[in-house]
Design an enzyme around this catalytic site. Structure first.
Site, mmCIF file in Angstrom:
data_model
loop_
_atom_site.group_PDB
_atom_site.id
_atom_site.type_symbol
_atom_site.label_atom_id
_atom_site.label_comp_id
_atom_site.label_asym_id
_atom_site.label_seq_id
_atom_site.Cartn_x
_atom_site.Cartn_y
_atom_site.Cartn_z
ATOM 1 N N HIS A 139 9.761 -22.317 5.078
ATOM 2 C CA HIS A 139 9.429 -23.088 3.944
ATOM 3 C C HIS A 139 9.822 -22.687 2.813
ATOM 4 O O HIS A 139 9.122 -21.558 2.383
ATOM 5 C CB HIS A 139 7.802 -23.595 4.178
ATOM 6 C CG HIS A 139 7.403 -24.685 3.241
ATOM 7 N ND1 HIS A 139 7.942 -25.965 3.235
ATOM 8 C CD2 HIS A 139 6.417 -24.570 2.289
ATOM 9 C CE1 HIS A 139 7.509 -26.711 2.305
ATOM 10 N NE2 HIS A 139 6.535 -25.823 1.727
ATOM 11 N N GLY A 154 6.044 -20.576 -1.682
ATOM 12 C CA GLY A 154 4.531 -20.657 -2.302
ATOM 13 C C GLY A 154 3.931 -21.894 -1.370
ATOM 14 O O GLY A 154 4.570 -22.459 -0.475
ATOM 15 N N GLU A 155 2.892 -21.983 -1.423
ATOM 16 C CA GLU A 155 1.677 -22.800 -1.002
ATOM 17 C C GLU A 155 2.335 -24.318 -1.162
ATOM 18 O O GLU A 155 2.995 -24.779 -2.229
ATOM 19 C CB GLU A 155 0.389 -22.756 -1.184
ATOM 20 C CG GLU A 155 -0.281 -21.595 -0.929
ATOM 21 C CD GLU A 155 -0.174 -21.225 0.733
ATOM 22 O OE1 GLU A 155 -0.316 -22.571 1.379
ATOM 23 O OE2 GLU A 155 -0.338 -20.439 1.317
ATOM 24 N N SER A 156 2.182 -25.239 -0.033
ATOM 25 C CA SER A 156 2.562 -26.786 -0.149
ATOM 26 C C SER A 156 1.839 -27.259 -1.600
ATOM 27 O O SER A 156 0.709 -27.136 -1.864
ATOM 28 C CB SER A 156 2.390 -27.230 1.105
ATOM 29 O OG SER A 156 2.970 -28.682 0.786
ATOM 30 N N GLY A 157 2.852 -27.679 -2.355
ATOM 31 C CA GLY A 157 2.142 -28.588 -3.416
ATOM 32 C C GLY A 157 2.015 -27.818 -4.822
ATOM 33 O O GLY A 157 1.359 -28.393 -5.682
ATOM 34 N N ILE A 158 2.320 -26.389 -4.862
ATOM 35 C CA ILE A 158 2.197 -25.588 -5.843
ATOM 36 C C ILE A 158 3.419 -25.965 -6.908
ATOM 37 O O ILE A 158 3.283 -25.424 -8.027
ATOM 38 C CB ILE A 158 2.265 -24.089 -5.523
ATOM 39 C CG1 ILE A 158 1.946 -23.254 -6.569
ATOM 40 C CG2 ILE A 158 3.838 -23.599 -5.154
ATOM 41 C CD1 ILE A 158 1.264 -21.992 -5.989
ATOM 42 N N LYS A 160 7.150 -25.916 -6.174
ATOM 43 C CA LYS A 160 8.545 -25.436 -6.064
ATOM 44 C C LYS A 160 9.582 -26.598 -6.335
ATOM 45 O O LYS A 160 10.557 -26.230 -6.996
ATOM 46 C CB LYS A 160 8.445 -25.032 -4.478
ATOM 47 C CG LYS A 160 7.459 -24.146 -4.236
ATOM 48 C CD LYS A 160 7.765 -23.595 -2.818
ATOM 49 C CE LYS A 160 7.502 -24.539 -1.656
ATOM 50 N NZ LYS A 160 5.962 -25.128 -1.551
ATOM 51 N N SER A 161 9.312 -27.857 -5.563
ATOM 52 C CA SER A 161 10.437 -28.813 -5.870
ATOM 53 C C SER A 161 10.567 -29.149 -7.336
ATOM 54 O O SER A 161 11.413 -29.427 -7.743
ATOM 55 C CB SER A 161 10.257 -30.068 -5.094
ATOM 56 O OG SER A 161 10.058 -29.503 -3.620
ATOM 57 N N ASP A 178 12.404 -27.655 0.848
ATOM 58 C CA ASP A 178 11.426 -27.736 1.688
ATOM 59 C C ASP A 178 11.736 -26.907 3.021
ATOM 60 O O ASP A 178 10.753 -25.943 3.381
ATOM 61 C CB ASP A 178 11.440 -29.172 2.386
ATOM 62 C CG ASP A 178 10.118 -29.462 3.198
ATOM 63 O OD1 ASP A 178 8.932 -28.826 3.098
ATOM 64 O OD2 ASP A 178 10.291 -29.904 4.416
ATOM 65 N N GLU A 203 11.813 -33.842 -1.883
ATOM 66 C CA GLU A 203 10.720 -34.678 -2.060
ATOM 67 C C GLU A 203 9.733 -34.194 -3.239
ATOM 68 O O GLU A 203 9.500 -33.131 -3.575
ATOM 69 C CB GLU A 203 9.708 -34.163 -0.665
ATOM 70 C CG GLU A 203 8.581 -34.922 -0.610
ATOM 71 C CD GLU A 203 7.622 -34.378 0.432
ATOM 72 O OE1 GLU A 203 6.219 -34.942 0.479
ATOM 73 O OE2 GLU A 203 8.020 -33.508 1.075
ATOM 74 N N ARG A 244 3.252 -6.461 -14.912
ATOM 75 C CA ARG A 244 3.508 -6.662 -16.292
ATOM 76 C C ARG A 244 4.383 -5.969 -16.825
ATOM 77 O O ARG A 244 5.142 -6.304 -17.838
ATOM 78 C CB ARG A 244 2.304 -6.703 -17.216
ATOM 79 C CG ARG A 244 1.024 -7.290 -16.770
ATOM 80 C CD ARG A 244 -0.181 -7.138 -17.723
ATOM 81 N NE ARG A 244 0.195 -7.783 -19.042
ATOM 82 C CZ ARG A 244 -0.702 -7.673 -20.025
ATOM 83 N NH1 ARG A 244 -2.010 -7.117 -20.017
ATOM 84 N NH2 ARG A 244 -0.345 -8.090 -21.466
#
Length: 309
Positions: A139, A154-158, A160-161, A178, A203, A244
């Site tokens: 993913h 990364g987690e879904s909804g973070i 990326k798209s 995706d 998406e 850093r």
């Protein structure tokens, strides 16, 4: 069965099928290398790589031309009885009718290519290594940024798209959103591509599916790309200590290959596209031998040295 069909090989290499009566849709090649059966034409079959595509080149064809008809029939009978995947003649050479008859008898597809032997071998090996490479699906989002393949995870909804869409608007190219299909083509290189069903689509939550190719043109998409670095997006954690300086690269692993990886904390107002662009440029600079973090460290050390003196 795992492998590439002979029909795909014929289409890709633009070859002529000399045995159309054989079902090439179900005949499969499962080994990425090829073999020129020079020793086998002399009758030596010890350690024969029978699972490989067999290519008859100029030298082999000259040797065959000088063979007695009966000897030729015996040698090809033995060769084709090994159930090789297929037999390919390069340089437009056409085999004798008795050879084609034996191919039909043993159900071995026979093709002819107009390419030179060396070019044909190189192209077949290159293509088969990609098609038969070990693969996984993960993913994420893969984009081409200044020629560097950046895999955003990364987690879904973070976001990326959304980051990928902003990069596309800035002139970079989408490979896949995706789902990323990763293939290991060598010990140094892994490449990513999109599943056919989701190719060129992104998406966006709240908007839905968009067709990047239709909206932004063919220059905004790319079919495959080597994966050079990974950007892992994660929620900001004030209790976590983030790197850093970047003195030492961190890595993640896919199919046994190590890939440079950066963990990027997400907070409101951060421009992810600029961060990804900068990471790609900095990675390229490091490949060219310049490390900004080490340069700063050297300056600090030099300054401390002057202070002590």
């Amino acid at each position: 069965m795992y492998g590439v069909t002979i029909a795909e090989l014929i289409e890709k290499m633009k070859m002529k099928n000399l045995t159309p009566e054989i079902d090439v849709e179900n005949a499969v090649v499962s080994h990425p290398d090829v073999n020129r059966p020079a020793l086998q034409l002399t009758g030596f079959f010890d350690h024969f790589d029978k699972d490989r595509v067999q290519i008859i080149g100029f030298v082999e064809q000259e040797y065959i031309r000088q063979m007695e008809p009966e000897r030729k029939r015996q040698v090809f009978d033995r060769l084709l009885a090994e159930k090789i995947p297929c037999l390919i003649y390069s340089r437009g050479f056409i085999p004798d009718e008795d050879v084609l008859a034996l191919c039909s008898h043993y159900d071995v597809p026979c093709m002819v290519s107009e390419q030179s032997t060396s070019d044909l071998m190189a192209e077949v090996i290159r293509w088969l290594k990609v098609k038969l490479a070990p693969s996984i699906s993960i993913h994420g989002v893969l984009v081409d940024v200044f020629g560097e393949g950046v895999l955003i995870m990364g987690e879904s909804g973070i976001g990326k798209s959304e980051a990928a869409l902003e990069l596309i608007k800035r002139g970079h190219r989408l490979v896949t959103d995706d789902v990323v299909q990763i293939r290991k083509v060598s010990d140094e290189t892994i490449i990513g591509s999109a599943p056919d069903i989701t190719k060129h689509f992104i998406e966006l939550r709240g908007i839905g599916i968009i067709d990047v190719k239709s909206l932004y043109g063919v220059e905004s998409i790319k079919d495959t790309q080597s994966i050079d670095m990974v950007i892992k997006l994660e929620e900001w954690d004030r209790d976590k200590e983030y790197d850093r300086l970047g003195m030492e690269d961190q890595y993640t692993e896919f199919l046994g290959n190590q890939v440079v990886c950066h963990a990027i904390p997400i907070r409101p107002g951060r421009n992810l596209a600029i961060i990804v662009e900068t990471a790609a440029i900095n990675y390229r600079q490091k490949k060219m031998g310049y490390n900004a973090a080490r340069e700063l460290y050297n300056r600090v050390q030099a300054n401390l040295g002057r202070g002590k003196s």
